[in-house]
Design a protein around this motif. Structure first.
Motif: not given
Length: 250
Positions: A149, A213-218, A220-222
């Motif tokens: 992660d 983090h509430q938006q881990p996908d964000v 990762r995308q960043n």
């Protein structure tokens, strides 16, 4: 002896027509402070990473590749050519993990480590650890980044670590100390987290920031987008070509 060597270097460089391309502003600034190189021109051009190799992959596939169990536990990755090299800061990582466990007791994390050597601190960590050994094949390294992660880079001194670029290209955010070229790679709280050098509390805060983090996908995308924008082969090749054309026309 060192004086004679310095004078020889000075003589060699005295009339040299050289334009240096260090990979980080930090290294450029260090070179400009030296008596030998301060009068030479510098253009910062980072390293390039093949982002068709270092790229996001399915987490289950990454686990299977490394024979890791499929769990819902978040994972933190530490990698180094030599895990016991004090400059790579594993001791600070271990102390930050102790703080993380004390301050977030409900968090059930796992630790992944790759590289030569085994720290005595492995047995003192508050979380399970998977020592992946020395990874030399690119597909093994890519799988390790994707199984985590976050990548943790608590280096005390570093130029422009490939591990940071590779991790971000795989969509893995990075937590590291604000030293060397690392702040030029990580956008604080956007694709990772920067801690003041030596601060285990701030390092622990960074780990908690990623893992809760509430938006881990964000994140990762960043991370992936940052790698594409700054370290892709096309981007870096263009910078070299532009500099080459500039030098030819000057």
């Amino acid at each position: 002896m060192s004086y004679r060597v310095f004078e020889q270097k000075k003589e060699v460089l005295q009339n040299a027509n050289v334009h240096f391309t260090p990979p980080s502003q930090w290294l450029a600034d260090e070179a400009k402070r030296s008596a030998l190189l301060r009068d030479f021109p510098f253009t910062v051009i980072p390293y390039a990473i093949d982002q068709n190799v270092f790229k996001p992959m399915d987490r289950r596939a990454a686990n299977a590749h490394l024979d890791l169990p499929d769990t819902n536990r978040p994972r933190l990755l530490f990698g180094s050519a030599n895990v016991t090299d004090p400059r790579k800061g594993f001791r600070y990582f271990a102390e930050a993990l102790t703080l993380l466990h004390q301050q977030n007791p409900a968090l059930e994390a796992e630790i992944l480590v790759f590289g030569k050597g085994r720290s005595f601190l492995f047995d003192e960590l508050p979380y399970p650890i998977h020592h992946l050994g020395i990874l030399t094949a690119q597909d093994d390294i890519v799988a390790a980044y994707n199984a985590a992660d976050a990548m943790v880079v608590p280096s005390l001194e570093d130029n422009l670590p490939n591990t940071v670029i590779e991790a971000m290209a795989c969509g893995t955010p990075v937590v590291g100390f604000r030293t060397g070229g690392i702040p030029e790679m990580i956008d604080h709280r956007e694709n990772g987290y920067l801690a003041d050098i030596g601060s285990t509390q701030q390092l622990a805060d960074g780990l908690a920031f990623i893992l809760t983090h509430q938006q881990p996908d964000v994140l990762r995308q960043n991370a992936r987008q940052s790698a594409e924008n700054r370290f892709s082969e096309d981007v870096i090749a263009k910078q070299h070509i532009e500099l080459y054309i500039q030098l030819l026309t000057d």
